[in-house]
Design a protein around this motif. Structure first.
Motif, mmCIF file in Angstrom:
data_model
loop_
_atom_site.group_PDB
_atom_site.id
_atom_site.type_symbol
_atom_site.label_atom_id
_atom_site.label_comp_id
_atom_site.label_asym_id
_atom_site.label_seq_id
_atom_site.Cartn_x
_atom_site.Cartn_y
_atom_site.Cartn_z
ATOM 1 N N LEU A 5 0.844 -1.201 0.000
ATOM 2 C CA LEU A 5 0.000 0.000 0.000
ATOM 3 C C LEU A 5 0.871 1.239 0.000
ATOM 4 C CD1 LEU A 5 -3.045 0.817 2.214
ATOM 5 C CD2 LEU A 5 -0.952 2.129 2.570
ATOM 6 N N THR A 6 0.492 2.211 -0.800
ATOM 7 C CA THR A 6 1.184 3.487 -0.712
ATOM 8 C C THR A 6 0.249 4.649 -1.015
ATOM 9 O OG1 THR A 6 3.270 4.615 -1.133
ATOM 10 C CG2 THR A 6 2.220 3.641 -3.041
ATOM 11 N N GLY A 7 0.528 5.800 -0.393
ATOM 12 C CA GLY A 7 -0.317 6.985 -0.546
ATOM 13 C C GLY A 7 0.430 8.106 -1.240
ATOM 14 N N GLN A 9 0.156 12.285 -1.791
ATOM 15 C CA GLN A 9 -0.571 13.522 -1.457
ATOM 16 C C GLN A 9 -0.951 14.262 -2.736
ATOM 17 O OE1 GLN A 9 -0.023 16.128 1.870
ATOM 18 N NE2 GLN A 9 1.960 15.167 2.220
ATOM 19 N N PHE A 40 -3.525 4.992 -2.956
ATOM 20 C CA PHE A 40 -4.588 5.951 -2.666
ATOM 21 C C PHE A 40 -4.086 7.382 -2.705
ATOM 22 C CE2 PHE A 40 -3.586 7.312 1.643
ATOM 23 C CZ PHE A 40 -2.697 6.329 2.042
ATOM 24 N N ALA A 42 -3.887 10.714 -0.864
ATOM 25 C CA ALA A 42 -3.970 11.115 0.547
ATOM 26 C C ALA A 42 -4.540 12.529 0.648
ATOM 27 C CB ALA A 42 -2.588 11.006 1.197
ATOM 28 N N HIS A 45 -4.545 14.136 4.180
ATOM 29 C CA HIS A 45 -3.240 14.697 4.535
ATOM 30 C C HIS A 45 -3.043 16.063 3.871
ATOM 31 C CE1 HIS A 45 -1.782 10.596 5.850
ATOM 32 N NE2 HIS A 45 -1.231 11.385 6.754
ATOM 33 N N TYR A 127 -0.173 14.087 11.793
ATOM 34 C CA TYR A 127 0.024 13.549 10.441
ATOM 35 C C TYR A 127 0.511 12.083 10.454
ATOM 36 C CZ TYR A 127 1.971 13.740 5.613
ATOM 37 O OH TYR A 127 2.277 13.506 4.299
ATOM 38 N N MET A 131 -1.224 8.582 8.920
ATOM 39 C CA MET A 131 -0.495 7.682 8.013
ATOM 40 C C MET A 131 -0.489 6.253 8.578
ATOM 41 S SD MET A 131 3.023 8.411 6.075
ATOM 42 C CE MET A 131 4.083 7.097 5.502
ATOM 43 N N ASP A 134 -3.821 4.809 7.851
ATOM 44 C CA ASP A 134 -3.904 4.415 6.431
ATOM 45 C C ASP A 134 -3.366 3.001 6.229
ATOM 46 O OD1 ASP A 134 -4.729 6.898 5.416
ATOM 47 O OD2 ASP A 134 -2.665 7.634 5.273
ATOM 48 N N ILE A 135 -2.274 2.741 6.915
ATOM 49 C CA ILE A 135 -1.554 1.481 6.698
ATOM 50 C C ILE A 135 -2.212 0.330 7.470
ATOM 51 C CG2 ILE A 135 0.682 0.345 7.092
ATOM 52 C CD1 ILE A 135 1.950 3.198 6.718
ATOM 53 N N VAL A 143 5.081 -1.471 2.584
ATOM 54 C CA VAL A 143 4.802 -0.080 2.203
ATOM 55 C C VAL A 143 5.983 0.483 1.406
ATOM 56 C CG1 VAL A 143 4.132 2.213 3.058
ATOM 57 C CG2 VAL A 143 3.476 0.185 4.337
ATOM 58 N N VAL A 145 8.076 3.214 0.053
ATOM 59 C CA VAL A 145 8.192 4.654 0.348
ATOM 60 C C VAL A 145 9.603 5.148 0.045
ATOM 61 C CG1 VAL A 145 6.449 5.034 2.156
ATOM 62 C CG2 VAL A 145 8.669 4.038 2.756
ATOM 63 N N GLN A 149 10.200 8.974 4.247
ATOM 64 C CA GLN A 149 9.008 8.455 4.922
ATOM 65 C C GLN A 149 9.324 7.308 5.888
ATOM 66 O OE1 GLN A 149 5.886 9.832 4.589
ATOM 67 N NE2 GLN A 149 6.976 11.383 3.416
ATOM 68 N N HIS A 152 8.145 7.669 9.450
ATOM 69 C CA HIS A 152 6.699 7.467 9.617
ATOM 70 C C HIS A 152 6.359 5.977 9.715
ATOM 71 C CE1 HIS A 152 5.925 11.645 7.662
ATOM 72 N NE2 HIS A 152 5.978 11.729 8.979
HETATM 73 N N1 TRP Z 1 3.143 10.878 3.821
HETATM 74 C C1 TRP Z 1 3.283 10.335 2.484
HETATM 75 C C2 TRP Z 1 4.073 11.327 1.602
HETATM 76 O O1 TRP Z 1 4.029 12.514 1.831
HETATM 77 C C3 TRP Z 1 1.940 10.052 1.848
HETATM 78 C C4 TRP Z 1 1.189 8.998 2.598
HETATM 79 C C5 TRP Z 1 0.075 9.181 3.373
HETATM 80 C C6 TRP Z 1 1.516 7.611 2.674
HETATM 81 N N2 TRP Z 1 -0.324 7.983 3.895
HETATM 82 C C7 TRP Z 1 0.534 7.008 3.491
HETATM 83 C C8 TRP Z 1 2.532 6.838 2.092
HETATM 84 C C9 TRP Z 1 0.558 5.624 3.785
HETATM 85 C C10 TRP Z 1 2.544 5.465 2.379
HETATM 86 C C11 TRP Z 1 1.576 4.867 3.209
HETATM 87 O O2 TRP Z 1 4.689 10.893 0.643
#
Ligand code: TRP
Ligand code: ADP
Length: 322
Positions: A5-7, A9, A40, A42, A45, A127, A131, A134-135, A143, A145, A149, A152
């Protein structure tokens, strides 16, 4: 099947740096992996920085349209907007109560701004908890990244561990997968291409505006007749990130031979961008003028994501006695 999974913004319209540095490698990973992939946007965020509703919506749609135009298949990848799975916000509260204050106060993203605390909102402080939610909401195992990241991910694991320890085994502990380092794409001024430097090339712009951006790339004042150093020229650096090998070799020779102007090089760069992204540009234009079509693609993933989220929350509530 293991889940990745990855997000992403949605803080602006995606530019060439985002495409080459994050989106295309992400798609390659989703296509090659035997994992089940969740991507997804974000957009919750994003609210920590972007308050203007119209801009945030525009960027969210532009980001979604870019992913879809570049070839993301919503039947293969669970693709959704974070805000459309509101269960994530409930999970944030529960997880917040397991997140030690000093751990959040030490997070880089917050610490970097803590000199000017009056400009920091609580959303920026929490924040990392969003995150983590989300995970953990999706029992994510891997994940992908960037280096920035990793902290996080450590916070996510710490929160999950603390919850599991105090309430019984509930959350899968995710592993970070460091994305392969991609070369930094230079912007029109030669610095790293970034929304914050206003030096981007947006390949989804109409041709005229795209041409204007390419023509604005800064070059030195070596006269036309003289040989030029390709490796110190932003036009050549961008060209070599996009063109087929044989064309790169030819352009290098032309630079070194002299009698080849930067104007010509820019025309060739524009041609290669138009060629490389021809299909994606067409699809982007279709999506961005038909937002219900983008919504329909996202709705597929949102339904799948929500189903999982509801199950996770039932389990979490029951662990907490709610
Ligand atoms: N914080 C990540 C970024 O700025 C974006 C993000 C939000 C994310 N939720 C996440 C990445 C969950 C991986 C998993 O790049
Ligand atoms: P920006 O600097 O424009 O705000 P982001 O920080 O939102 O970009 O970056 C989103 C993703 O795009 C990150 O994963 C980052 O690795 C990638 N990226 C951004 N700019 C570049 C660039 N100039 N070269 C390579 N990758 C980039």
């Amino acid at each position: 099947m293991a889940r990745i999974l990855t997000g992403i913004q949605s803080t602006g319209r995606p530019h060439l740096g985002n495409l080459l540095g994050a989106m295309l490698p992400g798609l390659a990973l989703a296509q090659s992996t035997t994992h089940e992939a969740f991507f997804f946007i974000a957009d919750l965020h994003t609210l920590t920085t972007i308050k203007d509703v119209a801009s945030r919506q525009e960027y969210t749609y532009a980001t979604a349209a870019a992913w879809l135009s570049l070839g993301l298949d919503p039947n293969q990848v669970v693709f959704y907007r974070q805000s459309r799975v509101p269960e994530v916000c409930e999970l944030v509260w529960y997880l917040s109560c397991f997140a030690p204050y000093p751990m959040l106060a030490n997070a880089h993203a917050f610490k970097d701004k803590s000199q000017r605390l009056s400009t920091v909102n609580a959303g920026l402080f929490t924040y990392p908890v969003l995150m983590a939610a989300d995970i953990l909401l999706y029992n994510t195992e891997v994940v992908p990244v960037g280096q920035d990241q990793l902290q996080h991910l450590e916070i996510t694991r710490d929160i999950a561990n603390s919850f599991n320890h105090q309430c019984g085994d509930t959350f899968t502990l995710p592993e970070a997968k460091l994305s392969p380092t991609t070369p930094t794409v230079p912007g029109v001024d030669g610095q790293k291409m970034s929304k914050s430097y206003k030096n981007t090339i947006d390949v989804f712009l109409p041709e005229k505006a795209l041409k204007k951006a390419v023509m604005s790339i800064k070059t030195d004042s070596t006269p036309l007749g003289q040989p030029k150093d390709p490796d110190r020229c932003t036009v050549f650096r961008l060209y070599s990130m996009l063109a087929p090998e044989a064309q790169i070799v030819t352009m290098r020779r032309r630079y070194q031979a002299g009698n080849y102007g930067y104007g010509h090089a820019k025309q060739e760069l524009l041609a290669v961008i138009l060629d490389r992204f021809a299909e994606a540009r067409q699809r982007f234009k279709a999506y961005i003028t038909d937002l219900p079509a983008v919504d329909a693609q996202l709705a597929l993933g949102e339904a799948k994501a929500r189903k999982i989220a509801v199950c996770t929350l039932e389990k979490v509530r029951s662990r907490l006695g709610y």
